[in-house]
Every structure is written in C-alpha cells, then in structure tokens.
Write a protein that holds these residues in place. Structure first.
Motif, short mmCIF file in Angstrom:
data_model
loop_
_atom_site.label_atom_id
_atom_site.label_comp_id
_atom_site.label_asym_id
_atom_site.label_seq_id
_atom_site.Cartn_x
_atom_site.Cartn_y
_atom_site.Cartn_z
N PRO A 170 0.82 -1.22 0.00
CA PRO A 170 0.00 0.00 0.00
C PRO A 170 0.85 1.27 0.00
O PRO A 170 1.92 1.33 0.61
CB PRO A 170 -0.81 -0.12 1.29
CG PRO A 170 -0.80 -1.58 1.63
CD PRO A 170 0.52 -2.09 1.16
N ARG A 171 0.32 2.30 -0.70
CA ARG A 171 0.95 3.62 -0.71
C ARG A 171 -0.13 4.68 -0.46
O ARG A 171 -1.29 4.49 -0.83
CB ARG A 171 1.64 3.88 -2.05
CG ARG A 171 2.86 3.01 -2.29
CD ARG A 171 3.60 3.40 -3.56
NE ARG A 171 2.82 3.13 -4.75
CZ ARG A 171 3.33 3.12 -5.99
NH1 ARG A 171 4.62 3.38 -6.17
NH2 ARG A 171 2.57 2.88 -7.03
N VAL A 172 0.25 5.77 0.13
CA VAL A 172 -0.69 6.85 0.44
C VAL A 172 -1.06 7.60 -0.84
O VAL A 172 -0.18 8.03 -1.59
CB VAL A 172 -0.09 7.82 1.48
CG1 VAL A 172 -1.08 8.95 1.77
CG2 VAL A 172 0.26 7.07 2.76
N LEU A 173 -2.36 7.73 -1.08
CA LEU A 173 -2.90 8.48 -2.21
C LEU A 173 -2.44 7.97 -3.58
O LEU A 173 -2.53 8.67 -4.58
CB LEU A 173 -2.54 9.97 -2.09
CG LEU A 173 -3.03 10.68 -0.81
CD1 LEU A 173 -2.56 12.12 -0.80
CD2 LEU A 173 -4.53 10.59 -0.69
N ARG A 174 -1.98 6.76 -3.62
CA ARG A 174 -1.55 6.16 -4.89
C ARG A 174 -1.93 4.69 -4.88
O ARG A 174 -2.21 4.10 -3.84
CB ARG A 174 -0.04 6.32 -5.11
CG ARG A 174 0.44 7.76 -5.20
CD ARG A 174 1.95 7.82 -5.28
NE ARG A 174 2.45 7.14 -6.48
CZ ARG A 174 3.75 6.95 -6.72
NH1 ARG A 174 4.66 7.36 -5.82
NH2 ARG A 174 4.14 6.36 -7.82
N SER A 175 -1.95 4.10 -6.08
CA SER A 175 -2.23 2.66 -6.15
C SER A 175 -1.09 1.88 -5.50
O SER A 175 0.02 2.40 -5.34
CB SER A 175 -2.38 2.23 -7.62
OG SER A 175 -1.19 2.48 -8.35
N ASP A 176 -1.40 0.66 -5.12
CA ASP A 176 -0.39 -0.17 -4.44
C ASP A 176 0.86 -0.32 -5.31
O ASP A 176 0.79 -0.45 -6.53
CB ASP A 176 -0.96 -1.56 -4.14
CG ASP A 176 -2.04 -1.52 -3.06
OD1 ASP A 176 -2.21 -0.44 -2.45
OD2 ASP A 176 -2.69 -2.54 -2.85
N LYS A 177 1.98 -0.31 -4.66
CA LYS A 177 3.25 -0.53 -5.35
C LYS A 177 3.41 -2.01 -5.62
O LYS A 177 3.19 -2.86 -4.76
CB LYS A 177 4.43 -0.03 -4.49
CG LYS A 177 5.79 -0.42 -5.04
CD LYS A 177 6.90 0.08 -4.14
CE LYS A 177 8.25 -0.52 -4.52
NZ LYS A 177 8.60 -0.28 -5.93
N VAL A 178 3.80 -2.35 -6.85
CA VAL A 178 4.05 -3.73 -7.22
C VAL A 178 5.54 -4.01 -7.14
O VAL A 178 6.36 -3.28 -7.73
CB VAL A 178 3.54 -4.03 -8.66
CG1 VAL A 178 4.00 -5.41 -9.10
CG2 VAL A 178 2.02 -3.94 -8.70
N GLU A 179 5.89 -5.05 -6.42
CA GLU A 179 7.28 -5.49 -6.32
C GLU A 179 7.40 -6.86 -6.98
O GLU A 179 6.82 -7.83 -6.50
CB GLU A 179 7.72 -5.55 -4.86
CG GLU A 179 9.15 -6.00 -4.68
CD GLU A 179 9.55 -6.05 -3.22
OE1 GLU A 179 10.38 -6.91 -2.86
OE2 GLU A 179 9.01 -5.25 -2.42
N MET A 180 8.14 -6.93 -8.07
CA MET A 180 8.31 -8.21 -8.77
C MET A 180 9.39 -9.05 -8.09
O MET A 180 10.42 -8.53 -7.65
CB MET A 180 8.66 -7.96 -10.24
CG MET A 180 7.52 -7.34 -11.03
SD MET A 180 7.91 -7.11 -12.79
CE MET A 180 9.14 -5.81 -12.68
N GLU A 181 9.13 -10.36 -8.04
CA GLU A 181 10.02 -11.24 -7.30
C GLU A 181 10.77 -12.23 -8.19
O GLU A 181 11.83 -12.73 -7.82
CB GLU A 181 9.21 -12.02 -6.26
CG GLU A 181 8.53 -11.10 -5.24
CD GLU A 181 7.54 -11.85 -4.36
OE1 GLU A 181 7.24 -13.02 -4.68
OE2 GLU A 181 7.09 -11.26 -3.36
N GLY A 182 10.23 -12.54 -9.35
CA GLY A 182 10.91 -13.50 -10.21
C GLY A 182 10.03 -13.92 -11.37
O GLY A 182 8.91 -13.42 -11.56
N LEU A 183 10.55 -14.86 -12.16
CA LEU A 183 9.89 -15.31 -13.39
C LEU A 183 9.94 -16.82 -13.47
O LEU A 183 10.97 -17.43 -13.16
CB LEU A 183 10.62 -14.71 -14.60
CG LEU A 183 9.94 -14.78 -15.97
CD1 LEU A 183 8.77 -13.79 -16.02
CD2 LEU A 183 10.94 -14.45 -17.07
#
Length: 212
Positions: A170-183
């Motif tokens: 979650p982020r304030v006043l913005r859409s959730d931050k996406v953190e990529m982990e792998g492929l």
C-alpha cells in the motif's frame, strides 16, 4: 516239436554309403551355418537398435540443453526484472511482452535491453484486483514473451508463457506498489498470437466478478 512260435526275422543292418554320409554332414553344416548367420543378424539388429536409441537420447538431450529459457532477476527493489537466457550462447535481440488485455491492451516492445518493468502494468493490475475485491498481497501475473535471439550465428525465435511472481504494498494516495520477485516458465512453443493464451490463463487464475 519245436518250442515257442516262429522266430521273427531280423532286419538286415545297412551301413550308410560314403555319399549318404557326405550328404548328411552337408545338411548339418548348412543348419549350423544358418543358425550362426541368424544369431549374428539378431545380434547386429540389437546393436543397431541400441545405437539408434542412444542417438535419439543424445539428440533429445541436446535439444533440451539448448532450449530457450529465461530467468528474471529483480532489480531496483523489484521495480524491474532483468531477463537473461540460461544459455550464454543465446543472445536476445528483441522482445514483445504481452500482458492480459484487462491489464494492458498493447504489447511492450524492447530492443537489446531485455527486461520487464512494474510501471508497464502496475496501474492496470491494481484496477483489475480492485474490481475483484482481491485483498491478497501476493500473486502471479501471466505474460507472453516473444523473443528474437541469435544462436550459433543464426537468428531464431521463441514464444512462451511465463508467470511473474509479485507482491503489492500500500501507498498513500496512490495505487499499491508492485514489487516483482521472479519469473517462471509455464509453456514453451506457443504458436500464433500470444494474447488469447495469456488472457485464458489470467481468467482461469482470476475469474471475473459475478454480475449483479
């Protein structure tokens, strides 16, 4: 008066002639020769079959060894996945990355810089998850990747479906931050347009919300 009944006459013994002995010997030698030839032929057939199986196994192992496969290494805190081939002799030239149409309607084209960036799909993913009221903070996003690469000096292509492992924060006043982990690889050798295959896998993993 003689005792007992009449005596049976003994059959006269007959010795084989030299010609008959030679004939029988020839038949025995021919039979042994036929058996020896049959045994050699059977052994040769077994050796040829074993050699064919060995060559087939070697060819299959070689094909698997050089199968195009990518890995994704997170960079910049998961904002970017650096894509690389498992085999160093395969050099990526260009790529087209296809996302589920619900998340992004056009493919992203790259040249000489193989990567996936969270900014390419972050807003679309947040919207799709919100529609489904999906509160999970981890998931797997299917993507189709069409790659042009060089191997042994020859241009080649590969089309495959991969899954991007991600987490949201979650982020304030913005859409959730996406953190990529792998492929991770789902399927290789996908023919034709990648979009239908990507959409089908996305819908299977994330069914659309029921209509009121």
């Amino acid at each position: 008066m003689s005792e007992g009944g009449p005596r049976r006459k003994r059959l006269p013994l007959r010795w084989l002639s030299l010609a008959e002995l030679v004939g029988i010997t020839a038949v025995v030698i021919a039979a042994l020769g036929y058996w020896d030839t049959h045994r050699e032929r059977a052994q040769t057939d077994r050796e040829r079959a074993a050699e064919a199986r060995e060559k087939q196994a070697e060819a299959k192992a070689g094909a698997l060894k050089l199968a195009f496969l990518m890995t994704g290494t997170p960079e910049s805190g998961g904002d970017r996945l650096r894509l690389a081939t498992v085999h160093s002799e395969q050099v990526i030239q260009t790529q087209a990355v296809t996302f589920p149409a619900e998340i992004r309607g056009d493919a992203v084209q790259t040249t000489g810089n193989p990567r996936i960036e969270a900014g390419w799909f972050e807003a679309g993913l947040a919207k799709a998850l919100h529609v489904r009221d999906d509160k999970r903070h981890q998931g797997r996003l299917p993507v189709g990747i069409a790659t042009s690469f060089i191997e042994d000096g020859q241009p080649k292509t590969d089309q495959a479906i991969y899954l991007i492992g991600y987490s949201t924060h979650p982020r304030v006043l913005r859409s959730d931050k996406v953190e990529m982990e792998g492929l991770s690889l789902v399927r290789r050798g996908v023919g034709g347009d990648l979009q239908p295959a990507v959409d089908a896998l996305w819908t299977k993993q994330n069914p659309p919300p029921a209509k009121p």
